[in-house]
Design a protein around this motif. Structure first.
Motif, PDB file in Angstrom:
ATOM      1  N   ASP A 114      49.087  30.760 -16.523  1.00  0.00           N
ATOM      2  CA  ASP A 114      49.915  31.025 -17.690  1.00  0.00           C
ATOM      3  C   ASP A 114      51.160  31.797 -17.255  1.00  0.00           C
ATOM      4  N   CYS A 115      52.269  31.553 -17.960  1.00  0.00           N
ATOM      5  CA  CYS A 115      53.471  32.331 -17.681  1.00  0.00           C
ATOM      6  C   CYS A 115      53.206  33.807 -18.022  1.00  0.00           C
ATOM      7  N   MET A 155      50.692  38.240 -21.294  1.00  0.00           N
ATOM      8  CA  MET A 155      50.789  39.493 -22.056  1.00  0.00           C
ATOM      9  C   MET A 155      50.289  39.286 -23.484  1.00  0.00           C
ATOM     10  N   ILE A 156      50.663  38.173 -24.103  1.00  0.00           N
ATOM     11  CA  ILE A 156      50.217  37.895 -25.476  1.00  0.00           C
ATOM     12  C   ILE A 156      48.693  37.764 -25.509  1.00  0.00           C
ATOM     13  N   THR A 187      43.689  39.715 -30.653  1.00  0.00           N
ATOM     14  CA  THR A 187      44.382  39.105 -31.794  1.00  0.00           C
ATOM     15  C   THR A 187      45.346  38.028 -31.320  1.00  0.00           C
ATOM     16  N   GLY A 188      45.998  38.279 -30.175  1.00  0.00           N
ATOM     17  CA  GLY A 188      46.910  37.286 -29.622  1.00  0.00           C
ATOM     18  C   GLY A 188      46.191  35.997 -29.255  1.00  0.00           C
ATOM     19  N   ILE A 189      45.004  36.143 -28.652  1.00  0.00           N
ATOM     20  CA  ILE A 189      44.208  34.960 -28.308  1.00  0.00           C
ATOM     21  C   ILE A 189      43.842  34.174 -29.560  1.00  0.00           C
ATOM     22  N   ASP A 190      43.440  34.896 -30.608  1.00  0.00           N
ATOM     23  CA  ASP A 190      43.052  34.242 -31.851  1.00  0.00           C
ATOM     24  C   ASP A 190      44.240  33.514 -32.486  1.00  0.00           C
ATOM     25  N   VAL A 222      50.600  45.253 -27.261  1.00  0.00           N
ATOM     26  CA  VAL A 222      51.320  44.837 -26.062  1.00  0.00           C
ATOM     27  C   VAL A 222      52.574  45.683 -25.904  1.00  0.00           C
ATOM     28  N   ASP A 223      53.124  45.663 -24.733  1.00  0.00           N
ATOM     29  CA  ASP A 223      54.378  46.369 -24.446  1.00  0.00           C
ATOM     30  C   ASP A 223      55.536  45.478 -24.916  1.00  0.00           C
ATOM     31  N   PHE A 224      56.183  45.847 -26.022  1.00  0.00           N
ATOM     32  CA  PHE A 224      57.223  45.010 -26.617  1.00  0.00           C
ATOM     33  C   PHE A 224      58.382  44.765 -25.645  1.00  0.00           C
TER      34      PHE A 224
END
Length: 433
Positions: free
Chosen positions: A52-53, A58-59, A64-67, A138-140
């Motif tokens: 993955d990039c 990071m996402i 929650t990002g995975i979902d 995550v770190d924005f």
């Protein structure tokens, strides 16, 4: 046929094949493609070839990002399935991706590829990215930096990659549908055999010795009929008789697979001999016998054996048809040779048919099939070709040419010549000299 999404992958398409396809796509394009089910869950991923990039890593570092990724993939897959073509979309985090649907009777999953940008990341876009990933741990600033490092692809390249992905999806569908079709045939065969077996059970008589003798006589009679149907190339009737024989065999050897194979070999011997009697080449049939015996040894299931036996019957009858076609071609070639050698004589269809030992009706039919014209039309063409050669010679007049070309009537010669060449013999001679 409805297949649970958790089962369709392993039962319809080999996982090694899926991994190889996705790996080849990823290596050739530099883009990661994953196979997901209808819920967006990843089933196959070429993780060894391409990661993955940084942005996606990071996402996906947050649950929650995975979902959200999963829901985004599920929605894109449904849209792609709705239209039956690649669907280009923007994921929940703002990147461009595309989905190619997998349809096996019903929608069962899709291939997702991306994620890229289609424009240079300006400030407002990076601010939009930050807004879209709010709520994730995550770190924005790191996310925005990773977004700015993504490759920018033109719309043409995105569409081309989506089309290529669709080709991969179609290959997967083709592989899966082949397995589905095989299952349908086996199920259909199983249903027919079950119905036949039940009919036999209802017809059982009290004295089993008498019944056994009766069934054996029945089988011998049906085997004799089967041989006649194969020899006479009556395929539908032969397949129907084979269904009855298979039902009889299965009914008595349901639990003994080796005995079943022995009876199938006996049937194949009958069928192969009938094929040779019907005109099939002996060497071809012997080679087919050797191959079929090897294949039968590897069969483990009675339903599969029955379907395979019916397919073998069709193959034997195909050899009869091929042999007939070859013999027909040879016969029509002999008829054409006979016409070219005897065109000066007053030939009839009966004479030509007698020369090649076929009936006039049958020869006329196969000659038209192979040459595209009737026997008499071919005779006229041969005579006209001879006439054209003679007309180019100044020492022959039109009447002499007509006689030498096999035309007794000069007027008829003129009509036939003009019909074939578009000009009269006299005009042709003038033009040729």
């Amino acid at each position: 046929m409805v297949i649970e999404e958790s089962q369709w992958l392993g039962k319809l398409v080999e996982k090694d094949l899926l991994e190889k396809m996705l790996s080849s796509f990823s290596k050739s394009t530099g883009l990661k493609a994953v196979l997901v089910d209808i819920g967006g869950n990843t089933l196959v991923s070429p993780e060894k070839e391409i990661k993955d990039c940084r942005f996606c890593q990071m996402i996906r570092s947050d649950g929650t990002g995975i979902d959200k990724c999963r829901r985004s993939y599920a929605r894109a897959g449904r849209e792609a399935a709705k239209y039956g073509e690649p669907y280009i979309f923007r994921c929940h985090a703002g990147l461009i991706a595309w989905a190619a649907p997998i349809l096996l009777d019903e929608y069962v999953g899709s291939i997702i590829c991306g994620q890229v940008l289609m424009w240079d990341p300006e400030d407002y876009f990076l601010e939009e990215i930050e807004e879209m990933v709010k709520g994730l741990d995550v770190d924005f600033s790191g996310v925005k930096w990773a977004a700015a490092q993504l490759d920018v692809m033109s719309s043409e390249k995105v569409q081309a990659a989506a089309d290529l992905l669709f080709v991969v999806a179609n290959q997967i569908m083709k592989s899966g549908l082949t397995v589905l079709e095989q299952r349908r045939k086996i199920a259909s065969q199983q249903a027919r055999l079950a119905e036949e077996i039940q009919a036999r059970k209802r017809a059982e008589v009290a004295i089993r010795t008498i019944e056994s003798r009766s069934l054996r006589l029945y089988s011998l009679e049906k085997e004799y009929e089967l041989k006649a149907k194969v020899r006479n190339f009556e395929q539908e009737e032969a397949l129907h008789l084979l269904d009855h024989l298979l039902a009889d065999i299965i009914g008595k050897q349901m639990e003994d697979i080796d005995t079943l194979k022995t009876r199938i070999i006996e049937l194949l011997v009958i069928i192969s001999r009938a094929a040779v009697d019907g005109g099939a080449d002996l060497n071809d049939v012997l080679q087919l016998n050797a191959r079929s015996y090897r294949e039968l040894l590897d069969k483990k299931d009675s339903d599969e054996i029955c379907l395979w036996t019916k397919n073998m019957l069709k193959t034997y009858m195909d050899h009869i048809e091929i042999s007939k076609d070859q013999k027909n071609l040879q016969a029509t070639q002999k008829a054409a040779d006979y016409i070219r050698e005897n065109f000066r004589q007053k030939l009839t269809i009966d004479e030509i048919a007698q020369a090649v030992y076929l009936s006039p009706c049958y020869l006329s039919r196969i000659f038209k099939q192979n040459f595209g014209c009737t026997l008499m039309e071919y005779l006229a063409q041969v005579r006209v070709e001879k006439a054209k050669t003679m007309l180019k010679n100044p020492q022959f007049n039109v009447m002499q040419v007509a006689e030498e070309s096999g035309f007794e009537d000069p007027g008829y010669f003129t009509r036939v010549f003009k019909k074939v060449e578009g000009v009269t013999p006299s005009r042709f001679k003038q033009n040729a000299l």
